[in-house]
Design an enzyme around this catalytic site. Structure first.
Site, PDB file in Angstrom:
ATOM      1  CG  ASN A  10      -1.896   1.143   1.369  1.00  0.00           C
ATOM      2  OD1 ASN A  10      -1.490   2.224   1.031  1.00  0.00           O
ATOM      3  ND2 ASN A  10      -3.267   0.903   1.660  1.00  0.00           N
ATOM      4  CG  ASP A  12      -3.096   4.613   0.828  1.00  0.00           C
ATOM      5  OD1 ASP A  12      -3.205   4.347  -0.463  1.00  0.00           O
ATOM      6  OD2 ASP A  12      -3.945   4.021   1.529  1.00  0.00           O
ATOM      7  CG  HIS A  13       0.759   6.424   4.947  1.00  0.00           C
ATOM      8  ND1 HIS A  13      -0.455   7.401   4.972  1.00  0.00           N
ATOM      9  CD2 HIS A  13      -0.015   5.168   5.367  1.00  0.00           C
ATOM     10  CE1 HIS A  13      -1.501   6.831   5.820  1.00  0.00           C
ATOM     11  NE2 HIS A  13      -1.165   5.568   5.879  1.00  0.00           N
ATOM     12  NE  ARG A  21       8.027  21.373   1.966  1.00  0.00           N
ATOM     13  CZ  ARG A  21       9.294  21.951   1.790  1.00  0.00           C
ATOM     14  NH1 ARG A  21      10.284  21.344   2.221  1.00  0.00           N
ATOM     15  NH2 ARG A  21       9.767  23.203   1.225  1.00  0.00           N
ATOM     16  CG  HIS A  46      -8.188   4.097   1.412  1.00  0.00           C
ATOM     17  ND1 HIS A  46      -8.630   4.062   2.927  1.00  0.00           N
ATOM     18  CD2 HIS A  46      -9.571   4.427   0.837  1.00  0.00           C
ATOM     19  CE1 HIS A  46      -9.944   4.208   3.202  1.00  0.00           C
ATOM     20  NE2 HIS A  46     -10.532   4.652   1.938  1.00  0.00           N
ATOM     21  NE  ARG A  48      -9.567   8.489   4.770  1.00  0.00           N
ATOM     22  CZ  ARG A  48      -9.702   7.707   5.854  1.00  0.00           C
ATOM     23  NH1 ARG A  48      -8.751   6.588   6.083  1.00  0.00           N
ATOM     24  NH2 ARG A  48     -10.706   8.100   6.666  1.00  0.00           N
ATOM     25  NE  ARG A  52      -7.936  11.284   5.830  1.00  0.00           N
ATOM     26  CZ  ARG A  52      -8.497  11.030   7.079  1.00  0.00           C
ATOM     27  NH1 ARG A  52      -7.565  10.353   7.967  1.00  0.00           N
ATOM     28  NH2 ARG A  52      -9.698  11.397   7.468  1.00  0.00           N
ATOM     29  CG  HIS A  53      -3.748   9.016   1.817  1.00  0.00           C
ATOM     30  ND1 HIS A  53      -4.611   8.355   0.993  1.00  0.00           N
ATOM     31  CD2 HIS A  53      -3.901   8.682   3.370  1.00  0.00           C
ATOM     32  CE1 HIS A  53      -5.280   7.296   1.671  1.00  0.00           C
ATOM     33  NE2 HIS A  53      -4.951   7.436   3.041  1.00  0.00           N
ATOM     34  CD  GLU A  76      -7.014  -0.591   1.318  1.00  0.00           C
ATOM     35  OE1 GLU A  76      -6.602  -1.619   1.828  1.00  0.00           O
ATOM     36  OE2 GLU A  76      -6.916   0.440   1.798  1.00  0.00           O
ATOM     37  CB  THR A 106      -5.202   5.029   9.639  1.00  0.00           C
ATOM     38  OG1 THR A 106      -5.026   4.046   8.729  1.00  0.00           O
ATOM     39  CG2 THR A 106      -5.050   4.351  11.002  1.00  0.00           C
ATOM     40  CB  THR A 107      -8.998   2.052   8.218  1.00  0.00           C
ATOM     41  OG1 THR A 107      -8.850   2.433   6.826  1.00  0.00           O
ATOM     42  CG2 THR A 107     -10.138   0.953   8.112  1.00  0.00           C
ATOM     43  CD  GLU A 157      -6.993  -6.445   3.415  1.00  0.00           C
ATOM     44  OE1 GLU A 157      -6.013  -5.953   3.807  1.00  0.00           O
ATOM     45  OE2 GLU A 157      -7.122  -6.290   2.321  1.00  0.00           O
ATOM     46  CG  HIS A 196      -4.880  -1.881  10.009  1.00  0.00           C
ATOM     47  ND1 HIS A 196      -4.959  -0.931   9.103  1.00  0.00           N
ATOM     48  CD2 HIS A 196      -4.781  -1.562  10.975  1.00  0.00           C
ATOM     49  CE1 HIS A 196      -5.175   0.408   9.679  1.00  0.00           C
ATOM     50  NE2 HIS A 196      -5.022  -0.083  10.914  1.00  0.00           N
ATOM     51  N   GLY A 197      -1.625  -2.879  10.367  1.00  0.00           N
ATOM     52  CA  GLY A 197      -0.452  -2.769  11.441  1.00  0.00           C
ATOM     53  C   GLY A 197       0.615  -3.849  11.398  1.00  0.00           C
ATOM     54  N   GLY A 218       1.250  -1.443   4.204  1.00  0.00           N
ATOM     55  CA  GLY A 218       1.468  -0.159   3.892  1.00  0.00           C
ATOM     56  C   GLY A 218       2.321   0.604   4.775  1.00  0.00           C
ATOM     57  CG  HIS A 219       1.894   3.534   8.663  1.00  0.00           C
ATOM     58  ND1 HIS A 219       2.736   3.319   9.967  1.00  0.00           N
ATOM     59  CD2 HIS A 219       1.790   4.974   8.566  1.00  0.00           C
ATOM     60  CE1 HIS A 219       2.930   4.563  10.473  1.00  0.00           C
ATOM     61  NE2 HIS A 219       2.525   5.315   9.846  1.00  0.00           N
TER      62      HIS A 219
END
Length: 245
Positions: A10, A12-13, A21, A46, A48, A52-53, A76, A106-107, A157, A196-197, A218-219
């Site tokens: 993922n 996204d970040h 910026r 994702h 959203r 936001r990303h 997503e 986040t989710t 998932e 997730h996580g 992802g993160h």
């Protein structure tokens, strides 16, 4: 020899950092290209509602990239008319329906499919009829897994965030919940993914559940990339997964 569990990355970040910026750097499409070259089996993003990303132009570019590379894009998305229209326009390989609240960072949990079947089933059908593989991101509970089957999803998932944040006996209990949910999903004919996580330690734990066929991470990988580079982070994750017997 067993088929290796797939790794979806993922990105996204990367977009989160870019948007802090403005401008175009760092480019999530470049990150996706590097992730695929490093061994990712697919890309997850994702879009959203508040953008936001990831942005609409990112999805357009990621769709092109994954199509050219012959690798899947997993979009997503919230269960909304706007997101359904976007998914139908781009037709990614997979669409994963997730919960979404504007105030969350986040989710924060799985989609409440049970009790919302009438709202979710038409979206699942529209996506599937357009050729997408439909996944639902849910908590590991019997009620949610049975509801996923009822609305016609092809994939579940499992939300692993709770597992990743617990320790000791509590973590062991949560693992049992994940295992039971995966077994039920498999018995109902659903493919099982998890995410997730997850990190270098907890991702291999998920591979002890034989029904799990894909992890989406992802993160953690983007955070590790700050220190070691994205290619190195993905190589290390892939090695940790492949080391599981």
């Amino acid at each position: 020899m067993a088929t290796p569990v797939r790794l979806g990355v993922n990105i996204d970040h990367v977009a989160t950092v870019r948007n802090a910026r403005g401008g175009v750097h760092p480019d999530p499409v470049r990150a996706a290209r590097e992730a695929l070259a490093a061994g990712a089996d697919g890309i997850t993003a994702h879009l959203r509602e508040d953008r936001r990303h990831i942005t609409d132009s990112d999805i357009e570019a990621l769709s092109r990239l994954c199509a050219e590379a012959g690798r899947p894009l997993n979009l997503e998305m919230a269960v909304t008319d706007e997101m359904l229209a976007i998914a139908l326009r781009h037709r990614p390989h997979a669409a994963c329906l997730v919960p979404e609240r504007r105030e969350e960072v986040t989710t924060e949990g799985g989609l409440a499919v049970a009790g919302q079947e009438a709202r979710i089933e038409p979206v699942v059908k529209a996506l599937a009829d357009a050729g997408m593989r439909v996944s639902l991101f849910v908590e590991p509970s019997r009620a949610q897994i049975e509801a996923c089957h009822a609305v016609g999803a092809q994939v579940v998932e499992l939300h692993t965030g709770r597992y990743c944040h617990l320790e000791g006996d509590d973590r062991a209990v949560e693992f049992e919940r994940l295992q039971a949910a995966a077994t039920l999903a498999f018995d109902l004919g659903l493919e099982v993914h998890a995410g997730h996580g997850l990190d270098y330690v907890t991702a291999p734990h998920m591979l002890a559940i034989p029904e799990v066929r894909e992890l989406n991470i992802g993160h953690f990988l983007i955070g590790e990339a700050v220190f070691t580079g994205l290619t190195s982070a993905i190589h290390r994750m892939r090695a940790a997964m492949d080391a599981v017997p």
